[in-house]
Write a protein that holds these residues in place. Sequence first.
Motif, PDB file in Angstrom:
ATOM      1  N   ARG A 121      41.728  55.331  53.078  1.00 22.31           N
ATOM      2  CA  ARG A 121      42.674  54.383  52.469  1.00 22.31           C
ATOM      3  C   ARG A 121      43.475  55.129  51.414  1.00 22.31           C
ATOM      4  NH1 ARG A 121      39.350  49.960  49.502  1.00 22.31           N
ATOM      5  NH2 ARG A 121      41.375  49.057  49.102  1.00 22.31           N
ATOM      6  N   LEU A 122      44.690  54.701  51.197  1.00 19.41           N
ATOM      7  CA  LEU A 122      45.494  55.198  50.090  1.00 19.41           C
ATOM      8  C   LEU A 122      45.749  54.022  49.161  1.00 19.41           C
ATOM      9  CD1 LEU A 122      47.061  57.471  48.714  1.00 19.41           C
ATOM     10  CD2 LEU A 122      49.075  56.733  50.003  1.00 19.41           C
ATOM     11  N   LEU A 123      45.191  54.108  47.968  1.00 18.64           N
ATOM     12  CA  LEU A 123      45.371  53.050  46.969  1.00 18.64           C
ATOM     13  C   LEU A 123      46.601  53.381  46.139  1.00 18.64           C
ATOM     14  CD1 LEU A 123      41.645  52.900  45.800  1.00 18.64           C
ATOM     15  CD2 LEU A 123      42.753  51.535  47.569  1.00 18.64           C
ATOM     16  N   THR A 124      47.478  52.407  45.947  1.00 18.60           N
ATOM     17  CA  THR A 124      48.676  52.618  45.133  1.00 18.60           C
ATOM     18  C   THR A 124      48.875  51.429  44.212  1.00 18.60           C
ATOM     19  OG1 THR A 124      50.151  51.601  46.760  1.00 18.60           O
ATOM     20  CG2 THR A 124      49.803  53.979  46.945  1.00 18.60           C
ATOM     21  N   GLU A 125      49.533  51.698  43.111  1.00  8.79           N
ATOM     22  CA  GLU A 125      49.800  50.633  42.136  1.00  8.79           C
ATOM     23  C   GLU A 125      50.696  51.210  41.051  1.00  8.79           C
ATOM     24  OE1 GLU A 125      50.156  47.182  40.985  1.00  8.79           O
ATOM     25  OE2 GLU A 125      48.491  47.269  42.401  1.00  8.79           O
ATOM     26  N   GLU A 126      51.297  50.330  40.277  1.00  9.23           N
ATOM     27  CA  GLU A 126      52.032  50.793  39.099  1.00  9.23           C
ATOM     28  C   GLU A 126      51.071  51.509  38.162  1.00  9.23           C
ATOM     29  OE1 GLU A 126      54.164  47.655  37.157  1.00  9.23           O
ATOM     30  OE2 GLU A 126      55.360  47.235  38.939  1.00  9.23           O
ATOM     31  N   ASP A 127      51.603  52.358  37.319  1.00  8.74           N
ATOM     32  CA  ASP A 127      50.797  53.135  36.383  1.00  8.74           C
ATOM     33  C   ASP A 127      50.323  52.233  35.248  1.00  8.74           C
ATOM     34  OD1 ASP A 127      49.603  55.149  34.907  1.00  8.74           O
ATOM     35  OD2 ASP A 127      51.489  55.826  34.036  1.00  8.74           O
ATOM     36  N   ASP A 128      49.248  51.491  35.507  1.00 10.34           N
ATOM     37  CA  ASP A 128      48.669  50.629  34.483  1.00 10.34           C
ATOM     38  C   ASP A 128      47.186  50.426  34.780  1.00 10.34           C
ATOM     39  OD1 ASP A 128      48.602  48.802  36.584  1.00 10.34           O
ATOM     40  OD2 ASP A 128      50.251  47.590  35.822  1.00 10.34           O
ATOM     41  N   ALA A 129      46.543  49.581  34.027  1.00 13.64           N
ATOM     42  CA  ALA A 129      45.104  49.367  34.188  1.00 13.64           C
ATOM     43  C   ALA A 129      44.757  48.804  35.553  1.00 13.64           C
ATOM     44  CB  ALA A 129      44.591  48.439  33.091  1.00 13.64           C
ATOM     45  N   VAL A 130      45.673  48.101  36.198  1.00 10.63           N
ATOM     46  CA  VAL A 130      45.402  47.529  37.523  1.00 10.63           C
ATOM     47  C   VAL A 130      45.042  48.650  38.506  1.00 10.63           C
ATOM     48  CG1 VAL A 130      46.384  46.243  39.460  1.00 10.63           C
ATOM     49  CG2 VAL A 130      46.836  45.514  37.113  1.00 10.63           C
ATOM     50  N   PHE A 131      45.752  49.760  38.426  1.00  6.71           N
ATOM     51  CA  PHE A 131      45.455  50.895  39.299  1.00  6.71           C
ATOM     52  C   PHE A 131      44.046  51.410  39.050  1.00  6.71           C
ATOM     53  CE2 PHE A 131      45.328  55.515  40.000  1.00  6.71           C
ATOM     54  CZ  PHE A 131      45.509  55.533  41.374  1.00  6.71           C
ATOM     55  N   CYS A 132      43.688  51.592  37.796  1.00  5.03           N
ATOM     56  CA  CYS A 132      42.346  52.089  37.460  1.00  5.03           C
ATOM     57  C   CYS A 132      41.264  51.137  37.960  1.00  5.03           C
ATOM     58  CB  CYS A 132      42.223  52.286  35.950  1.00  5.03           C
ATOM     59  SG  CYS A 132      43.330  53.562  35.317  1.00  5.03           S
ATOM     60  N   LYS A 141      41.544  49.095  40.503  1.00  6.65           N
ATOM     61  CA  LYS A 141      41.554  49.157  41.969  1.00  6.65           C
ATOM     62  C   LYS A 141      40.713  50.341  42.453  1.00  6.65           C
ATOM     63  CE  LYS A 141      45.373  48.105  44.277  1.00  6.65           C
ATOM     64  NZ  LYS A 141      46.684  48.184  44.958  1.00  6.65           N
ATOM     65  N   VAL A 142      40.893  51.497  41.825  1.00  6.21           N
ATOM     66  CA  VAL A 142      40.129  52.686  42.202  1.00  6.21           C
ATOM     67  C   VAL A 142      38.653  52.491  41.854  1.00  6.21           C
ATOM     68  CG1 VAL A 142      39.804  55.157  41.798  1.00  6.21           C
ATOM     69  CG2 VAL A 142      42.118  54.227  42.021  1.00  6.21           C
ATOM     70  N   THR A 143      38.370  51.976  40.676  1.00  8.74           N
ATOM     71  CA  THR A 143      36.984  51.753  40.257  1.00  8.74           C
ATOM     72  C   THR A 143      36.275  50.790  41.201  1.00  8.74           C
ATOM     73  OG1 THR A 143      37.536  52.203  37.953  1.00  8.74           O
ATOM     74  CG2 THR A 143      35.507  50.965  38.361  1.00  8.74           C
ATOM     75  N   GLU A 144      36.956  49.731  41.603  1.00  5.89           N
ATOM     76  CA  GLU A 144      36.361  48.776  42.543  1.00  5.89           C
ATOM     77  C   GLU A 144      36.012  49.460  43.858  1.00  5.89           C
ATOM     78  OE1 GLU A 144      37.167  44.395  44.482  1.00  5.89           O
ATOM     79  OE2 GLU A 144      38.904  45.582  43.862  1.00  5.89           O
ATOM     80  N   ALA A 145      36.917  50.294  44.361  1.00  7.38           N
ATOM     81  CA  ALA A 145      36.651  51.011  45.611  1.00  7.38           C
ATOM     82  C   ALA A 145      35.434  51.921  45.453  1.00  7.38           C
ATOM     83  CB  ALA A 145      37.877  51.819  46.034  1.00  7.38           C
ATOM     84  N   LEU A 146      35.325  52.603  44.331  1.00  5.93           N
ATOM     85  CA  LEU A 146      34.184  53.492  44.100  1.00  5.93           C
ATOM     86  C   LEU A 146      32.873  52.713  44.071  1.00  5.93           C
ATOM     87  CD1 LEU A 146      35.702  55.877  41.398  1.00  5.93           C
ATOM     88  CD2 LEU A 146      35.345  56.364  43.833  1.00  5.93           C
ATOM     89  N   THR A 147      32.888  51.523  43.468  1.00  9.57           N
ATOM     90  CA  THR A 147      31.658  50.720  43.405  1.00  9.57           C
ATOM     91  C   THR A 147      31.258  50.190  44.778  1.00  9.57           C
ATOM     92  OG1 THR A 147      32.772  48.620  42.909  1.00  9.57           O
ATOM     93  CG2 THR A 147      32.127  49.997  41.022  1.00  9.57           C
ATOM     94  N   LYS A 148      32.203  50.180  45.722  1.00 11.05           N
ATOM     95  CA  LYS A 148      31.915  49.706  47.080  1.00 11.05           C
ATOM     96  C   LYS A 148      31.613  50.859  48.036  1.00 11.05           C
ATOM     97  CE  LYS A 148      34.474  45.399  46.732  1.00 11.05           C
ATOM     98  NZ  LYS A 148      35.552  44.586  47.290  1.00 11.05           N
ATOM     99  N   GLY A 149      31.385  52.051  47.479  1.00 11.81           N
ATOM    100  CA  GLY A 149      30.975  53.176  48.307  1.00 11.81           C
ATOM    101  C   GLY A 149      32.067  54.116  48.763  1.00 11.81           C
ATOM    102  N   TRP A 150      33.306  53.855  48.385  1.00 13.60           N
ATOM    103  CA  TRP A 150      34.397  54.764  48.730  1.00 13.60           C
ATOM    104  C   TRP A 150      34.300  55.987  47.812  1.00 13.60           C
ATOM    105  CZ3 TRP A 150      37.908  53.834  52.675  1.00 13.60           C
ATOM    106  CH2 TRP A 150      37.844  52.569  53.253  1.00 13.60           C
ATOM    107  N   LEU A 177      40.475  47.461  55.814  1.00 14.15           N
ATOM    108  CA  LEU A 177      39.693  48.605  55.363  1.00 14.15           C
ATOM    109  C   LEU A 177      39.005  48.326  54.029  1.00 14.15           C
ATOM    110  CD1 LEU A 177      42.114  51.463  56.391  1.00 14.15           C
ATOM    111  CD2 LEU A 177      40.005  50.773  57.527  1.00 14.15           C
ATOM    112  N   GLY A 178      39.636  47.584  53.156  1.00 14.50           N
ATOM    113  CA  GLY A 178      39.033  47.267  51.867  1.00 14.50           C
ATOM    114  C   GLY A 178      37.790  46.426  51.986  1.00 14.50           C
ATOM    115  N   ALA A 179      37.600  45.778  53.118  1.00 15.84           N
ATOM    116  CA  ALA A 179      36.432  44.927  53.317  1.00 15.84           C
ATOM    117  C   ALA A 179      35.235  45.721  53.854  1.00 15.84           C
ATOM    118  CB  ALA A 179      36.759  43.793  54.278  1.00 15.84           C
ATOM    119  N   LEU A 180      35.445  46.975  54.199  1.00 15.68           N
ATOM    120  CA  LEU A 180      34.343  47.787  54.743  1.00 15.68           C
ATOM    121  C   LEU A 180      33.365  48.164  53.642  1.00 15.68           C
ATOM    122  CD1 LEU A 180      36.238  50.141  57.161  1.00 15.68           C
ATOM    123  CD2 LEU A 180      34.917  48.117  57.723  1.00 15.68           C
TER     124      LEU A 180
END
Length: 69
Positions: free
Chosen positions: A5-16, A18-27, A66-69
């Motif tokens: 997956r490629l996670l994208t977002e504006e340069d703000d806390a939302v991006f961080c 989003k990445v942190t959530e993916a890491l907690t789900k095993g990405w 993919l985010g649901a995996l």
Amino acid sequence: MQVYRLLTEEDDAVFCHKVTEALTKGWELYGSPTYAFDPSTNKMRCGQAVVKEVSDDFVYDRDVKLGAL
């Protein structure tokens, strides 16, 4: 098998978050983050590729969320 997956977002806390959530789900992080100016919004955007190991029984389908995996 790995999924990507490629996670994208504006340069703000939302991006961080989003990445942190993916890491907690095993990405896992894949490569370095990217940072670019989006002239359509006049803002900077961040991107980070992530990968995740899934079962070899996984059957890829373009409609899979993919985010649901």
